[in-house]
Design an enzyme around this catalytic site. Structure first.
Site, mmCIF file in Angstrom:
data_model
loop_
_atom_site.group_PDB
_atom_site.id
_atom_site.type_symbol
_atom_site.label_atom_id
_atom_site.label_comp_id
_atom_site.label_asym_id
_atom_site.label_seq_id
_atom_site.Cartn_x
_atom_site.Cartn_y
_atom_site.Cartn_z
ATOM 1 N N ILE A 1 -18.697 83.148 64.507
ATOM 2 C CA ILE A 1 -17.494 83.912 64.180
ATOM 3 C C ILE A 1 -17.135 83.670 62.715
ATOM 4 O O ILE A 1 -16.816 82.540 62.320
ATOM 5 C CB ILE A 1 -16.298 83.504 65.062
ATOM 6 C CG1 ILE A 1 -16.655 83.605 66.547
ATOM 7 C CG2 ILE A 1 -15.076 84.349 64.728
ATOM 8 C CD1 ILE A 1 -16.880 84.979 67.061
ATOM 9 N N GLU B 1 -22.581 83.219 69.401
ATOM 10 C CA GLU B 1 -22.420 84.007 68.189
ATOM 11 C C GLU B 1 -21.586 83.220 67.182
ATOM 12 O O GLU B 1 -20.742 82.403 67.550
ATOM 13 C CB GLU B 1 -21.742 85.337 68.487
ATOM 14 C CG GLU B 1 -20.307 85.213 68.973
ATOM 15 C CD GLU B 1 -19.597 86.553 69.034
ATOM 16 O OE1 GLU B 1 -19.740 87.358 68.093
ATOM 17 O OE2 GLU B 1 -18.868 86.781 70.031
ATOM 18 N N ASP C 1 -6.523 73.379 76.585
ATOM 19 C CA ASP C 1 -6.548 72.489 75.414
ATOM 20 C C ASP C 1 -6.162 73.309 74.184
ATOM 21 O O ASP C 1 -6.841 73.294 73.159
ATOM 22 C CB ASP C 1 -7.944 71.888 75.252
ATOM 23 C CG ASP C 1 -7.967 70.682 74.304
ATOM 24 O OD1 ASP C 1 -6.870 70.217 73.902
ATOM 25 O OD2 ASP C 1 -9.064 70.214 73.961
#
Length: 284
Positions: free
Chosen positions: A91, A89, A192
């Site tokens: 964002i 998706e 990370d």
């Protein structure tokens, strides 16, 4: 590769537009528009990064279970003519709402409470474009030494960047890690977590992306947030209020930051090598 045609086959939708967008050094990235939806696409070469997106999908799924706020929904991982594609998706970005950093710190603390019987992960994955070993271990110092520090130190030696002195310093530090770091249960970490690996959505809430997950010592995530300037003070205040860190955590940060510094030194060289050398010298 005709991306539009490939995407239409993967999505079973008519693709209106495929727009390249700025990405990191590992993948090509695109914004994909169909008549009904907008998607985010990553592309790289399977022969170079075997199962890269399979591992990213697994990481996102794990984060989605443990992080209260948003993690991108994965549509699918596909292969075509030697390329691998990750479709998610899209964002839409927004501005941080009031209390964003306090909320983010609290939610990361909650995520870190998700634990496991041992350190590691059920599969190896990646950090950046470097393979990351996740062999299970009940002892954090052994896991950190054998799966994180020494493999990259030896790689730096093979590259002709580290001398025997740095190798000996790294081995000495690894022998001391068990005495330096507090004993803690394994925590699910992002792996990370710097400013480039979270987004702010239209509601002003944090969205975690680009994971390099494992069950590790939670100070690894804290160290990573501090590596490139740090997050605002409210973030750390909220985190420590929710899930207190053992005393002296700030003094231990260089030990936790050594791994991401070694990753950057391996990939980019330059000043990161010097920072690794300085860290090793500090603890010897």
């Amino acid at each position: 590769m005709n991306l539009k045609s490939v995407l239409e086959e993967c999505l079973n939708q008519v693709v209106v537009r495929v727009k390249p967008i700025h990405s990191g050094h590992v993948n090509d990235a695109y914004k994909v528009l169909t008549k009904d939806r907008c998607y985010f696409l990553k592309v790289n070469r399977e022969i170079v990064f075997s199962n890269y997106f399979v591992q990213e999908r697994a990481g996102l799924a794990a984060l989605k279970e443990a992080f209260q706020h948003r993690v991108p929904e994965v549509v699918g991982v596909f292969e075509h003519d030697g390329a691998q594609l990750l479709i998610m998706e899209y964002i839409e970005s927004g501005n941080a709402n009031e209390g964003f950093w306090t909320d983010f710190g609290q939610q990361l603390a909650a995520m870190h409470r998700k634990s496991d019987a041992s350190f590691g992960w059920h599969d190896n994955n990646y950090i950046g474009n470097l393979p990351q070993e996740n062999t299970r271990n009940s002892c954090w110092s052994s896991f950190y030494t054998e799966n994180r520090i020494l493999p990259l130190v030896r790689k730096m030696q093979d590259m002709g960047v580290f001398s025997n002195k740095q190798i000996q310093q790294a081995e000495k530090l690894c022998l001391e890690i068990n005495n330096i770091l507090p004993k803690e249960a394994p925590a699910l970490i992002h792996g990370d977590l710097w400013s480039g690996n979270f987004l702010i959505d239209k509601k002003g809430l944090p969205v975690l992306i680009d994971p390099s997950i494992s069950f590790s010592h939670r100070e690894m995530d804290i160290g990573m947030t501090k590596l490139f300037g740090g997050f605002p003070a409210e973030f750390y205040a909220a985190y420590t209020a929710s899930f207190p860190l053992a005393p002296g955590w700030e003094a231990r940060l260089p030990v936790m930051q050594l791994y991401p510094l070694l990753v950057h030194a391996t990939l980019f060289g330059g000043g990161y090598v010097g920072r690794c050398v300085d860290t090793l010298a500090t603890f010897n």
